[in-house]
Design a protein around this motif. Structure first.
Motif, PDB file in Angstrom:
ATOM      1  N   SER A 193       0.847  -1.195   0.000  1.00 11.38           N
ATOM      2  CA  SER A 193       0.000   0.000   0.000  1.00 11.38           C
ATOM      3  C   SER A 193       0.875   1.236   0.000  1.00 11.38           C
ATOM      4  O   SER A 193       1.889   1.289   0.707  1.00 11.38           O
ATOM      5  N   SER A 208       4.608   4.075   2.926  1.00 12.46           N
ATOM      6  CA  SER A 208       4.125   2.774   2.457  1.00 12.46           C
ATOM      7  C   SER A 208       3.807   1.892   3.649  1.00 12.46           C
ATOM      8  O   SER A 208       4.257   2.157   4.770  1.00 12.46           O
ATOM      9  N   ALA A 209       3.039   0.865   3.402  1.00 16.89           N
ATOM     10  CA  ALA A 209       2.703  -0.099   4.464  1.00 16.89           C
ATOM     11  C   ALA A 209       2.323  -1.416   3.810  1.00 16.89           C
ATOM     12  O   ALA A 209       2.075  -1.471   2.601  1.00 16.89           O
ATOM     13  N   GLN A 210       2.310  -2.446   4.602  1.00 18.54           N
ATOM     14  CA  GLN A 210       1.800  -3.732   4.113  1.00 18.54           C
ATOM     15  C   GLN A 210       0.786  -4.257   5.122  1.00 18.54           C
ATOM     16  O   GLN A 210       1.051  -4.308   6.322  1.00 18.54           O
ATOM     17  N   ASP A 211      -0.374  -4.600   4.572  1.00 19.38           N
ATOM     18  CA  ASP A 211      -1.495  -5.102   5.363  1.00 19.38           C
ATOM     19  C   ASP A 211      -1.421  -6.638   5.412  1.00 19.38           C
ATOM     20  O   ASP A 211      -0.654  -7.247   4.657  1.00 19.38           O
ATOM     21  N   ALA A 229      -0.475  -4.577  10.292  1.00 17.56           N
ATOM     22  CA  ALA A 229       0.273  -3.880   9.240  1.00 17.56           C
ATOM     23  C   ALA A 229       1.602  -3.425   9.804  1.00 17.56           C
ATOM     24  O   ALA A 229       1.779  -3.362  11.025  1.00 17.56           O
ATOM     25  N   SER A 231       4.987  -0.521   8.683  1.00 15.05           N
ATOM     26  CA  SER A 231       5.433   0.551   7.804  1.00 15.05           C
ATOM     27  C   SER A 231       6.839   0.943   8.236  1.00 15.05           C
ATOM     28  O   SER A 231       7.106   0.971   9.432  1.00 15.05           O
ATOM     29  N   TYR A 268      -5.026   6.395  -1.341  1.00 16.22           N
ATOM     30  CA  TYR A 268      -4.439   5.136  -0.879  1.00 16.22           C
ATOM     31  C   TYR A 268      -4.429   4.194  -2.076  1.00 16.22           C
ATOM     32  O   TYR A 268      -5.478   3.787  -2.553  1.00 16.22           O
ATOM     33  N   GLU A 291      -3.580   0.387   8.402  1.00 20.17           N
ATOM     34  CA  GLU A 291      -2.333   1.028   7.945  1.00 20.17           C
ATOM     35  C   GLU A 291      -2.146   2.423   8.553  1.00 20.17           C
ATOM     36  O   GLU A 291      -1.020   2.866   8.800  1.00 20.17           O
TER      37      GLU A 291
END
Ligand code: AMP
Ligand code: GLY
Length: 422
Positions: A193, A208-211, A229, A231, A268, A291
């Protein structure tokens, strides 16, 4: 300045926590808010569908900024109503919010601006869908066009599953959201993301992030709203981020501005990092949940200044500083989630150490006790020098929470940690 925050989840608790820290925030109100948000804001009972009532509240209470957390009020045009009477609002108008509200709308923007995304067909009937589904191979992705609370996407592995999914959607399994269907080519790669603030013209990257969408460890079991999540997601390297800005985010903002419906708020982008480069999977018209919780933990700048600059079209020359220290959030959910969650379990919270926050997502006060009142209940969020340390700190606090029937994934951040171990 007085600020009104709309929403009631973990995302909004993180926003409230950060907004309240700003020297320019005089009084913070939240509608409807939750018991965690109540530590930072006055809770108010407003019907978000009644735009006149929201406007009247803002005028009576000298609100200088409205921050809209969730997508539903945006798609229903709350930002337009507020802007029409001169109240600064962070969040896109009804037309620009179609980036989240209609998958066919987003695909049309992608076509117009040459944005990399999966090949697709837009179908208005079962017969139309049947005529084209064979062109996509297997697996094939079938999406209800409208908002379906994260449930309107089916990945069909066989022709029979695809057939059944189409039948369900056109039969009204997702209500009006499924009256139109988008069929998509299946993309392979890792998902990430990316967030950007925009005032309609200027764009500022916001990290950025990851779910972790599946309910179970190792990414197994049914999809959820997100079980955790972290980041930053380092898999989105600076070079890839520049590519995403250049080929996906900037053309989107430009296209909506050219159409006369500028996008104002946070964009997003849900991305697939495919072997041939990043492709857009979907847009959301708001911060991600959970996130947002990790982004707020990393944000070093004044959130009110940034969101007000977005709302007032003054983003030019500004940037958002996020700490290099990673953050992680672990979602604690109620037994039964993502099916029917059990409500009412009594929760006892420990005092969280520095650099750990327990954000409330689905809690309520009953007879003086804190109880679970939703599927995703708490978001334990930590920051530390390394992701491994942040994760250890988050789980240490998770293990001190008394929440009968509550559960969480024990492997949040696993992709990133596996990468950094090599
Ligand atoms: P969406 O609601 O559009 O984000 O879709 C939900 C999830 O379905 C995404 O997070 C992906 O995991 C998956 N998905 C959606 N579109 C595709 C696609 N074209 N190819 C592969 N997976 C997809
Ligand atoms: N965590 C996924 C979303 O906010 O849509």
């Amino acid at each position: 300045m007085n600020i009104l925050l709309l929403g009631s989840g973990g995302r909004e608790h993180a926003l409230a926590w950060k907004l309240a820290q700003s020297p320019s925030c005089k009084r913070l109100y939240a509608a409807p808010g939750n018991p965690g948000i109540a530590a930072h804001a006055d809770l108010v009972d407003l019907n978000l569908l009644d735009h006149a009532a929201v406007i009247a509240f803002c005028q009576t209470n000298g609100i200088g900024l409205v921050v809209v957390g969730p997508e539903q009020p945006l798609v229903e045009g709350i930002a337009d109503s507020l802007r029409a009477v001169g109240i600064p609002v962070f969040g896109p108008g009804k037309e620009a919010a179609q980036l989240e509200g209609s998958k066919a709308f987003t695909k049309a923007v992608c076509d117009e601006a040459g944005i990399p995304t999966a090949g697709y067909a837009r179908c208005e009937s079962f017969a139309e869908a049947l005529a084209v589904i064979g062109d996509f191979g297997l697996p094939v992705v079938i999406k209800a066009d409208g908002l379906a609370a994260g449930k309107g996407v089916i990945i069909a592995e066989t022709a029979e599953q695809a057939h059944a999914a189409l039948e369900d959607m056109f039969d009204g399994a997702f209500g009006a959201a499924g009256a139109r269907v988008v069929i998509e080519e299946f993309l392979t790669g890792e998902e990430v993301s990316f967030f950007a603030l925009t005032d309609g013209v200027n764009v500022v990257p916001f990290g950025s992030a990851q779910d972790h969408k599946r309910v179970g460890d190792g990414d197994t079991g049914p999809n959820t709203g997100g079980m955790g999540a972290y980041s930053p997601a380092k898999i989105l390297t600076p070079a890839l981020e520049a590519d995403v800005m250049e080929r996906i985010v900037l053309p989107t903002v430009r296209t909506l501005a050219e159409r006369g419906t500028p996008y104002v708020g946070v964009l997003y982008a849900g991305l697939m990092l495919t072997p041939t480069g990043p492709q857009l999977i979907e847009y959301n018209a708001r911060f991600g949940d959970p996130e947002c919780q990790v982004l707020m933990m990393r944000l070093e700048d004044d959130l009110v200044e940034l969101l007000l600059a977005v709302a007032e079209g003054r983003l030019s020359g500004l940037s958002a500083r996020l700490s290099d220290a990673p953050a992680i959030t672990v979602v604690m959910a109620a037994h039964g989630y993502p099916g029917t969650p059990e409500k009412g379990a009594i929760i006892t919270l420990p005092t969280a150490p520095d650099d750990v926050m327990i954000f409330h997502a689905g809690t309520a006060i009953h007879d003086g006790e804190l109880v679970a009142s939703g599927g995703r209940v708490l978001n334990v969020t930590a920051t530390a020098r390394t992701l491994a340390q942040a994760r250890a700190d988050a789980y240490l606090t998770v293990d001190k929470i008394a929440f009968p029937g509550g559960f969480c994934r024990r492997d949040i951040g696993w992709r990133e940690l596996a990468r950094s171990a090599h």
